[in-house]
Structures are given as structure tokens and as C-alpha cells.
Motif scaffolding. Structure first.
Motif, PDB file in Angstrom:
ATOM      1  N   MET A   1       0.797  -1.205   0.000  1.00 39.78           N
ATOM      2  CA  MET A   1       0.000   0.000   0.000  1.00 39.78           C
ATOM      3  C   MET A   1       0.842   1.272   0.000  1.00 39.78           C
ATOM      4  N   SER A   2       1.961   1.273   0.716  1.00 41.30           N
ATOM      5  CA  SER A   2       2.728   2.502   0.867  1.00 41.30           C
ATOM      6  C   SER A   2       3.276   3.023  -0.452  1.00 41.30           C
ATOM      7  N   ALA A   3       3.328   2.185  -1.499  1.00 38.69           N
ATOM      8  CA  ALA A   3       3.805   2.639  -2.796  1.00 38.69           C
ATOM      9  C   ALA A   3       2.815   3.603  -3.441  1.00 38.69           C
ATOM     10  N   LEU A   4       1.598   3.696  -2.939  1.00 43.44           N
ATOM     11  CA  LEU A   4       0.597   4.573  -3.512  1.00 43.44           C
ATOM     12  C   LEU A   4       0.679   5.997  -2.987  1.00 43.44           C
ATOM     13  N   PHE A   5       1.456   6.219  -1.948  1.00 42.11           N
ATOM     14  CA  PHE A   5       1.657   7.561  -1.434  1.00 42.11           C
ATOM     15  C   PHE A   5       3.070   7.693  -0.882  1.00 42.11           C
ATOM     16  N   ARG A   6       3.517   8.941  -0.754  1.00 46.66           N
ATOM     17  CA  ARG A   6       4.856   9.226  -0.241  1.00 46.66           C
ATOM     18  C   ARG A   6       4.725  10.245   0.884  1.00 46.66           C
ATOM     19  N   ILE A   7       5.374   9.957   1.999  1.00 47.61           N
ATOM     20  CA  ILE A   7       5.381  10.862   3.138  1.00 47.61           C
ATOM     21  C   ILE A   7       6.814  11.349   3.331  1.00 47.61           C
ATOM     22  N   ARG A   8       6.989  12.659   3.339  1.00 45.34           N
ATOM     23  CA  ARG A   8       8.314  13.240   3.576  1.00 45.34           C
ATOM     24  C   ARG A   8       8.266  14.087   4.838  1.00 45.34           C
ATOM     25  N   VAL A   9       9.216  13.882   5.728  1.00 43.38           N
ATOM     26  CA  VAL A   9       9.348  14.723   6.909  1.00 43.38           C
ATOM     27  C   VAL A   9      10.159  15.940   6.483  1.00 43.38           C
ATOM     28  N   LEU A  10       9.552  17.117   6.600  1.00 45.33           N
ATOM     29  CA  LEU A  10      10.200  18.351   6.161  1.00 45.33           C
ATOM     30  C   LEU A  10      10.900  19.090   7.295  1.00 45.33           C
ATOM     31  N   ALA A  11      10.380  18.955   8.513  1.00 42.82           N
ATOM     32  CA  ALA A  11      10.979  19.657   9.647  1.00 42.82           C
ATOM     33  C   ALA A  11      10.582  18.973  10.944  1.00 42.82           C
ATOM     34  N   THR A  12      11.482  19.024  11.902  1.00 43.51           N
ATOM     35  CA  THR A  12      11.197  18.573  13.261  1.00 43.51           C
ATOM     36  C   THR A  12      11.792  19.575  14.234  1.00 43.51           C
ATOM     37  N   SER A  13      11.147  19.715  15.369  1.00 39.32           N
ATOM     38  CA  SER A  13      11.656  20.573  16.429  1.00 39.32           C
ATOM     39  C   SER A  13      11.025  20.096  17.730  1.00 39.32           C
ATOM     40  N   GLY A  14      11.828  19.469  18.570  1.00 40.83           N
ATOM     41  CA  GLY A  14      11.284  18.908  19.809  1.00 40.83           C
ATOM     42  C   GLY A  14      10.200  17.898  19.490  1.00 40.83           C
ATOM     43  N   THR A  15       8.975  18.175  19.944  1.00 40.98           N
ATOM     44  CA  THR A  15       7.857  17.255  19.684  1.00 40.98           C
ATOM     45  C   THR A  15       6.967  17.771  18.548  1.00 40.98           C
ATOM     46  N   ARG A  16       7.519  18.611  17.689  1.00 41.94           N
ATOM     47  CA  ARG A  16       6.783  19.142  16.536  1.00 41.94           C
ATOM     48  C   ARG A  16       7.296  18.489  15.268  1.00 41.94           C
ATOM     49  N   LEU A  17       6.366  18.198  14.357  1.00 42.79           N
ATOM     50  CA  LEU A  17       6.711  17.495  13.130  1.00 42.79           C
ATOM     51  C   LEU A  17       5.943  18.105  11.973  1.00 42.79           C
ATOM     52  N   SER A  30      -6.761   5.205   2.376  1.00 44.10           N
ATOM     53  CA  SER A  30      -6.932   6.122   3.504  1.00 44.10           C
ATOM     54  C   SER A  30      -6.513   5.494   4.831  1.00 44.10           C
ATOM     55  N   GLY A  31      -6.923   4.270   5.073  1.00 40.31           N
ATOM     56  CA  GLY A  31      -6.565   3.587   6.322  1.00 40.31           C
ATOM     57  C   GLY A  31      -5.070   3.355   6.439  1.00 40.31           C
ATOM     58  N   ALA A  32      -4.440   2.950   5.330  1.00 44.79           N
ATOM     59  CA  ALA A  32      -2.990   2.733   5.345  1.00 44.79           C
ATOM     60  C   ALA A  32      -2.244   4.037   5.577  1.00 44.79           C
ATOM     61  N   LEU A  33      -2.709   5.120   4.960  1.00 45.83           N
ATOM     62  CA  LEU A  33      -2.073   6.421   5.173  1.00 45.83           C
ATOM     63  C   LEU A  33      -2.255   6.872   6.614  1.00 45.83           C
ATOM     64  N   HIS A  34      -3.459   6.695   7.154  1.00 45.99           N
ATOM     65  CA  HIS A  34      -3.708   7.030   8.562  1.00 45.99           C
ATOM     66  C   HIS A  34      -2.751   6.269   9.476  1.00 45.99           C
ATOM     67  N   ASP A  35      -2.620   4.963   9.257  1.00 44.55           N
ATOM     68  CA  ASP A  35      -1.742   4.147  10.097  1.00 44.55           C
ATOM     69  C   ASP A  35      -0.289   4.583   9.981  1.00 44.55           C
ATOM     70  N   GLU A  36       0.168   4.859   8.771  1.00 46.69           N
ATOM     71  CA  GLU A  36       1.549   5.298   8.564  1.00 46.69           C
ATOM     72  C   GLU A  36       1.806   6.650   9.226  1.00 46.69           C
ATOM     73  N   LEU A  37       0.859   7.588   9.079  1.00 43.96           N
ATOM     74  CA  LEU A  37       1.012   8.895   9.725  1.00 43.96           C
ATOM     75  C   LEU A  37       0.979   8.766  11.246  1.00 43.96           C
TER      76      LEU A  37
END
Length: 110
Positions: A1-17, A30-37
Motif C-alpha cells: 500500500m505505501s507505494a501509492l503515497f509518499r510521506i516526507r518529513v520536512l521539519a522537526t523541532s522537539g515534539t513538533r513534526l 486512507s486507512g494505510a495512510l492514517h496508520d503510517e502517519l
């Protein structure tokens, strides 16, 4: 499923993402994206999700919202058609532009 979407972390700061998501959001993904996020955002208190590159179904059938479980606040940059999905979750805050989302992400916790 993850091949259907891409998640990139652009910034982190402490507990902020800050993440950007691209790909097709369908009822099946949608469910797979929810679980991955939810996994990626574990331990985060404030999350910004940039969903402006998400592709929604052309038939107008909107899937369940993919925002993660866990964070105290979720700030969204997203297609206008997803805005109605934010009303049921008090943690979710809609932003029309990057500047307001950035200001919210940088603001001290309440």
C-alpha cells in the motif's frame, strides 16, 4: 500500500513534526495512510500535514480522514474538498497558506 503515497518529513523541532504527503487518497489507501502517519507522528504534540499534493477520487467519494491519532494539534494544508472532514476533530486546524501553518507550528504550546 505505501507505494501509492509518499510521506516526507520536512521539519522537526522537539515534539513538533511537519510532513508532506503526495499520492492517491482513496477509500482503500486512507486507512494505510492514517496508520503510517500515526506511526510517524508517535510522540509528536504538534503536526503540520501538507496534503496539497494529494490526489482525491474523481468520483467525489471522499475517504475517511487520514490525520494521525496522537498529536494534540494537527495543522492542515489540504485541498478544499477535505475541509468538511476537519469539523469533527477539534485537534485539526485548517490553513489556507504555508505562512499561517508555519506560524501555528512555531507558536508556543497553549
Amino acid at each position: 500500500m505505501s507505494a501509492l503515497f509518499r510521506i516526507r518529513v520536512l521539519a522537526t523541532s522537539g515534539t513538533r513534526l511537519w510532513c508532506a504527503v503526495a499520492g492517491r487518497l482513496t477509500i482503500r489507501t486512507s486507512g494505510a495512510l492514517h496508520d503510517e502517519l500515526t506511526d510517524r507522528c508517535a510522540g509528536a504534540s504538534v503536526v503540520v500535514l501538507d496534503l496539497r499534493e494529494i490526489q482525491l477520487p474523481v468520483d467525489g467519494a471522499l475517504p475517511a480522514p487520514p490525520w494521525p491519532d496522537g498529536p494534540h494539534a494537527v495543522h492542515l494544508l489540504a485541498p478544499a474538498s477535505l475541509r468538511g472532514s476537519t469539523a469533527l476533530d477539534a485537534r485539526v486546524h485548517w490553513h489556507a497558506d504555508t505562512d499561517t501553518a508555519w506560524s501555528a507550528w512555531c507558536a508556543p504550546p497553549l
